[in-house]
Motif scaffolding. Structure first.
Motif, PDB file in Angstrom:
ATOM      1  N   THR A   4      23.210  39.912   2.258  1.00 18.18           N
ATOM      2  CA  THR A   4      23.984  38.812   2.796  1.00 18.18           C
ATOM      3  C   THR A   4      23.657  38.634   4.272  1.00 18.18           C
ATOM      4  OG1 THR A   4      25.761  39.285   1.265  1.00 18.18           O
ATOM      5  CG2 THR A   4      26.316  37.951   3.178  1.00 18.18           C
ATOM      6  N   HIS A   8      28.029  35.520   8.260  1.00 19.62           N
ATOM      7  CA  HIS A   8      28.835  34.943   7.184  1.00 19.62           C
ATOM      8  C   HIS A   8      28.761  33.424   7.191  1.00 19.62           C
ATOM      9  CE1 HIS A   8      31.653  35.422   3.986  1.00 19.62           C
ATOM     10  NE2 HIS A   8      32.658  34.838   4.590  1.00 19.62           N
ATOM     11  N   TYR A  13      23.613  31.383   3.702  1.00 20.04           N
ATOM     12  CA  TYR A  13      23.740  32.084   2.429  1.00 20.04           C
ATOM     13  C   TYR A  13      23.248  31.217   1.276  1.00 20.04           C
ATOM     14  CZ  TYR A  13      25.689  34.685  -1.463  1.00 20.04           C
ATOM     15  OH  TYR A  13      25.822  35.380  -2.650  1.00 20.04           O
ATOM     16  N   TRP A  52      35.277  29.294   1.350  1.00 21.50           N
ATOM     17  CA  TRP A  52      34.389  30.223   2.028  1.00 21.50           C
ATOM     18  C   TRP A  52      35.096  31.069   3.084  1.00 21.50           C
ATOM     19  CZ3 TRP A  52      29.932  32.083   0.670  1.00 21.50           C
ATOM     20  CH2 TRP A  52      29.124  32.732   1.609  1.00 21.50           C
ATOM     21  N   CYS A  57      33.444  38.919   3.960  1.00 25.04           N
ATOM     22  CA  CYS A  57      32.044  38.835   4.370  1.00 25.04           C
ATOM     23  C   CYS A  57      31.214  40.002   3.845  1.00 25.04           C
ATOM     24  CB  CYS A  57      31.933  38.741   5.889  1.00 25.04           C
ATOM     25  SG  CYS A  57      32.644  40.141   6.774  1.00 25.04           S
ATOM     26  N   VAL A  60      30.440  39.122  -0.504  1.00 28.67           N
ATOM     27  CA  VAL A  60      30.158  37.733  -0.866  1.00 28.67           C
ATOM     28  C   VAL A  60      29.471  37.637  -2.220  1.00 28.67           C
ATOM     29  CG1 VAL A  60      28.891  35.644  -0.225  1.00 28.67           C
ATOM     30  CG2 VAL A  60      30.026  37.016   1.532  1.00 28.67           C
TER      31      VAL A  60
END
Length: 350
Positions: A4, A8, A13, A52, A57, A60
């Protein structure tokens, strides 16, 4: 899967994981049209974009995969063949452990192993050939770029709609009309009638119904049972259509759904895998616990529909609407008062 990205950031992503997401979606929708994989991946990102800010974080990938798989299964109404394919894809293609797959699907580890065994048998029993089939299907998938602009636009609409629905429900529940609606739903127009019905609900009466017999559980919401499962029809969340739910496996379990109606939200679901009728079904929304009513077919089949006929009250409305589905907990007790099934924080079935 790639790690990831730091920060964040949703856009980063989405761009980084789009190809992997569409590959898994392609294997889940292998029997559908070629464009089904991209549509499933797009819908998943729209849902994730809308919430979201609330996604941890450091977790995810789990939340995205859970949204992808459960969204696919929900569309197919939890068909066993689809669940078996999902287990095989997560196990064979993504190399996930059975414990993680159970968390993603919201079922027991034993159910995962059972689905894997039967799914592999249906696929011919050759694990090597299945891997080759998966690789070939992913290789035939046309490369594409993530439709980020569309995803973010639809995600914002979905988020605003959710906030608006929360505000609207709270505004309605603030007025005395809610108490009238609550009395009408419970079947009584007076305080005396409401109190009497509340006492009846506390005992969780089990009502035996005939196959196909319609029962009104709230304004515009009707439920019924047939040999292949439970069925719902309603004016809002279901858009006038009928949806169904069927027992997923032989292990005890319980599902949860909510329908928007005049005066709030009605909660209901399917319990299954019991040796007889439940003694009580308890629904907890925030700090409030209520006792649901139960519908079943003759012969103690061990499954049926539970429902709470009163809309969710004001103090719990925000928590129910803003919470993840897995945070709404339903507990089924057997006739002796012991816990028979529970929809836990990480255990909600689709």
């Amino acid at each position: 899967m790639p790690p990831t990205p730091a920060g964040h950031d949703f856009a980063t992503y989405a761009r980084t994981h789009w190809s992997g997401l569409t590959a898994t979606a392609r294997l889940l929708t292998l029997t559908d049209e070629p464009g089904a994989a991209h549509e499933l991946a797009r819908r998943t990102l729209v849902r994730m974009c809308a919430r979201w800010r609330r996604v941890p974080c450091d977790d995810v990938d789990f939340h995205v995969r859970r949204c992808l798989v459960r969204g696919h299964l929900r569309r197919l109404r939890g068909r066993r063949s689809a669940r078996r394919r999902a287990v095989l894809v997560l196990r064979v293609w993504e190399g996930r452990a059975d414990v993680e797959i159970a968390q993603l699907l919201g079922c027991s580890v034993g159910a995962v192993r059972s689905h894997a065994r039967r799914g592999l048998q249906a696929a011919g029993g050759d694990l090597g050939r299945l891997r080759e089939e998966y690789a070939r299907a992913v290789g035939e998938l046309a490369p594409s770029e993530v439709p980020l602009a569309d995803v973010r636009a639809r995600g914002r609409i979905r988020r605003r709609r959710r906030v608006a629905e929360t505000g609207a429900v709270c505004a309605v529940l603030l007025t005395p009309v809610v108490f009238l609606a609550d009395g009408l739903v419970r079947g009584g127009g007076s305080a005396k009638g409401a109190a009497a019905d509340g006492a009846l609900a506390a005992t969780s009466p089990v009502r035996v119904v005939a196959p196909g017999e319609r029962v009104t559980t709230g304004p515009g919401v009707r439920v019924w049972l047939t040999a292949d499962g439970g069925h719902w029809s309603g004016p809002s969340v279901l858009d006038g259509r009928t949806s169904s739910d069927e027992p997923i496996d032989d292990r005890p379990g319980v599902t949860l759904r909510f329908d928007s109606v005049k005066g709030g939200f009605l909660l209901s679901g399917l319990y299954y895998g019991l040796s007889g009728d439940p003694g009580r079904v308890s629904v907890r929304t925030g700090d409030r616990a209520t006792t649901a009513k139960v519908l079943t077919l003759a012969g103690d089949p061990g499954w049926g529909i539970w429902y709470a006929s009163a809309p969710v009250p004001l103090k719990d409305a925000k928590a129910v609407l803003s919470a993840e589905p897995d945070e709404r907990i339903v507990t089924v007790y057997d006739a002796s008062g012991k816990v028979a099934a529970r929809s836990a924080r990480e255990g909600r079935r689709i």
